[in-house]
Design a protein around this motif. Sequence first.
Motif, PDB file in Angstrom:
ATOM      1  N   CYS A 195       0.859  -1.187   0.000  1.00 50.67           N
ATOM      2  CA  CYS A 195       0.000   0.000   0.000  1.00 50.67           C
ATOM      3  C   CYS A 195       0.897   1.240   0.000  1.00 50.67           C
ATOM      4  N   LEU A 196       0.978   1.922  -1.125  1.00 49.99           N
ATOM      5  CA  LEU A 196       1.979   2.968  -1.306  1.00 49.99           C
ATOM      6  C   LEU A 196       1.342   4.338  -1.526  1.00 49.99           C
ATOM      7  N   GLY A 197       2.015   5.345  -0.969  1.00 55.24           N
ATOM      8  CA  GLY A 197       1.622   6.719  -1.224  1.00 55.24           C
ATOM      9  C   GLY A 197       0.852   7.387  -0.109  1.00 55.24           C
ATOM     10  N   ILE A 198       0.535   6.657   0.971  1.00 53.50           N
ATOM     11  CA  ILE A 198      -0.176   7.269   2.101  1.00 53.50           C
ATOM     12  C   ILE A 198       0.805   8.145   2.868  1.00 53.50           C
ATOM     13  N   PRO A 199       0.494   9.426   3.067  1.00 46.28           N
ATOM     14  CA  PRO A 199       1.359  10.216   3.952  1.00 46.28           C
ATOM     15  C   PRO A 199       1.178   9.712   5.387  1.00 46.28           C
ATOM     16  N   PHE A 200       2.142   9.258   6.107  1.00 48.67           N
ATOM     17  CA  PHE A 200       3.554   9.244   5.837  1.00 48.67           C
ATOM     18  C   PHE A 200       4.063   7.829   5.918  1.00 48.67           C
ATOM     19  N   GLY A 201       3.629   7.043   4.957  1.00 49.71           N
ATOM     20  CA  GLY A 201       4.112   5.690   4.812  1.00 49.71           C
ATOM     21  C   GLY A 201       5.069   5.615   3.639  1.00 49.71           C
ATOM     22  N   ALA A 202       5.201   4.419   3.091  1.00 46.57           N
ATOM     23  CA  ALA A 202       6.096   4.222   1.960  1.00 46.57           C
ATOM     24  C   ALA A 202       5.590   4.981   0.738  1.00 46.57           C
ATOM     25  N   GLN A 203       6.495   5.651   0.038  1.00 48.22           N
ATOM     26  CA  GLN A 203       6.119   6.434  -1.125  1.00 48.22           C
ATOM     27  C   GLN A 203       5.724   5.531  -2.297  1.00 48.22           C
ATOM     28  N   ALA A 204       4.878   6.073  -3.151  1.00 45.97           N
ATOM     29  CA  ALA A 204       4.484   5.362  -4.369  1.00 45.97           C
ATOM     30  C   ALA A 204       5.526   5.627  -5.442  1.00 45.97           C
ATOM     31  N   SER A 205       6.616   4.868  -5.384  1.00 43.37           N
ATOM     32  CA  SER A 205       7.710   5.046  -6.339  1.00 43.37           C
ATOM     33  C   SER A 205       8.208   3.671  -6.772  1.00 43.37           C
ATOM     34  N   PRO A 206       8.825   3.579  -7.951  1.00 39.24           N
ATOM     35  CA  PRO A 206       9.376   2.290  -8.383  1.00 39.24           C
ATOM     36  C   PRO A 206      10.390   1.724  -7.400  1.00 39.24           C
ATOM     37  N   ASN A 207      11.266   2.576  -6.875  1.00 39.18           N
ATOM     38  CA  ASN A 207      12.285   2.091  -5.947  1.00 39.18           C
ATOM     39  C   ASN A 207      11.672   1.509  -4.678  1.00 39.18           C
ATOM     40  N   MET A 208      10.660   2.195  -4.140  1.00 33.55           N
ATOM     41  CA  MET A 208      10.051   1.724  -2.895  1.00 33.55           C
ATOM     42  C   MET A 208       9.273   0.431  -3.114  1.00 33.55           C
ATOM     43  N   MET A 209       8.536   0.347  -4.211  1.00 27.56           N
ATOM     44  CA  MET A 209       7.798  -0.889  -4.476  1.00 27.56           C
ATOM     45  C   MET A 209       8.768  -2.061  -4.606  1.00 27.56           C
ATOM     46  N   LYS A 210       9.869  -1.858  -5.320  1.00 24.65           N
ATOM     47  CA  LYS A 210      10.846  -2.933  -5.487  1.00 24.65           C
ATOM     48  C   LYS A 210      11.489  -3.294  -4.151  1.00 24.65           C
ATOM     49  N   ALA A 211      11.835  -2.282  -3.344  1.00 24.66           N
ATOM     50  CA  ALA A 211      12.470  -2.549  -2.057  1.00 24.66           C
ATOM     51  C   ALA A 211      11.563  -3.392  -1.159  1.00 24.66           C
ATOM     52  N   MET A 212      10.277  -3.059  -1.127  1.00 26.30           N
ATOM     53  CA  MET A 212       9.354  -3.825  -0.294  1.00 26.30           C
ATOM     54  C   MET A 212       9.109  -5.210  -0.886  1.00 26.30           C
ATOM     55  N   ARG A 213       8.989  -5.291  -2.207  1.00 26.41           N
ATOM     56  CA  ARG A 213       8.841  -6.601  -2.854  1.00 26.41           C
ATOM     57  C   ARG A 213      10.015  -7.509  -2.514  1.00 26.41           C
ATOM     58  N   ASP A 214      11.209  -6.937  -2.483  1.00 26.26           N
ATOM     59  CA  ASP A 214      12.412  -7.740  -2.234  1.00 26.26           C
ATOM     60  C   ASP A 214      12.457  -8.302  -0.814  1.00 26.26           C
ATOM     61  N   GLU A 215      11.706  -7.734   0.108  1.00 29.29           N
ATOM     62  CA  GLU A 215      11.691  -8.207   1.500  1.00 29.29           C
ATOM     63  C   GLU A 215      10.600  -9.242   1.766  1.00 29.29           C
ATOM     64  N   LEU A 216       9.760  -9.526   0.785  1.00 27.81           N
ATOM     65  CA  LEU A 216       8.680 -10.489   0.989  1.00 27.81           C
ATOM     66  C   LEU A 216       9.222 -11.910   1.044  1.00 27.81           C
ATOM     67  N   PRO A 217       8.515 -12.802   1.725  1.00 28.53           N
ATOM     68  CA  PRO A 217       8.918 -14.214   1.697  1.00 28.53           C
ATOM     69  C   PRO A 217       8.948 -14.731   0.263  1.00 28.53           C
TER      70      PRO A 217
END
Length: 297
Positions: A195-217
């Motif tokens: 869930c991206l882009g909610i102030p003030f959570g993870a930003q809705a950006s390609p880098n952030m989506m990839k970073a979070m995807r990379d931490e998933l099981p």
Amino acid sequence: MNYDVVITCAVTGSGDTVGKHPDIPVTPKQIADSAIEAAKAGAAIVHLHVRDPETGKPSRDPDLFRQTVELVREADTDVVINLTAGMGGDLTLGPPEDPMNYDKDATDMAPWHERVSYVDQLRPEICTLDCGSMNFGHGDYVMTNTPTMLAKMAEAMTSYGVKPEIEVFDAGHVALARHLIDQGLIKSPPLFQLCLGIPFGAQASPNMMKAMRDELPADANWSGFGISRMQMPMVAQAVLLGGNVRVGLEDNIYLDKGVFATNAQLVERARTIIEAMGARVLTPEQARAKFQLTKQV
């Protein structure tokens, strides 16, 4: 890249969009009708909140959920039902000078069993588990989900045979979710929603989506979304990174600048993007197989 994409439509949400869009679904019939229209447009899953029919404010009234779910199930169009279990964790503190003088009208903190009572009664295929707490937007509102509260809710969801959709709004939420999985409270393969882009959570950006995807099981299924004008860019980004997508009026009320959307139109726009990328959109039955969902009713 994911070539077999599940579209989720978040139909109405719990935000203040009723005053910003002339046709936000409010009543059980309006929500159900909009959900079915989204399904006909290509959504395999509909994510459902309910609202007070008189005021349009968010609600967790089990009877409103029952009415809405029954209307969706009675329709001729098949769709996977995903109910929110995020209500009841809303804390709005008082001003910095007196934080314990919290806003009683804007605060709704409920026992864990109340937050999942209608999930037990209605047995959808999926319900959401907001996996963490965070400053949610400007002001003094805090989305509140403690580890012990989440453990109780996750255990209950699993016992009902309902798949938790683990909603993560920041990187630390992924770590908390992995802890619950390691404890055996959430069965594999887990299902995540980034869930991206909610102030003030993870930003809705390609880098952030990839970073979070990379931490998933490694065995996780996942979807991702961005709010507002980042909704469609994150559709493309999620597909490129191997994920599935979510759109809908909960997250974005415009089709184009200044043009109000319907849920069906947002699904159609997402479908166009997905198919233009060379992928296909899965049906509800294919989504059940991909995410290992159980249809109990």
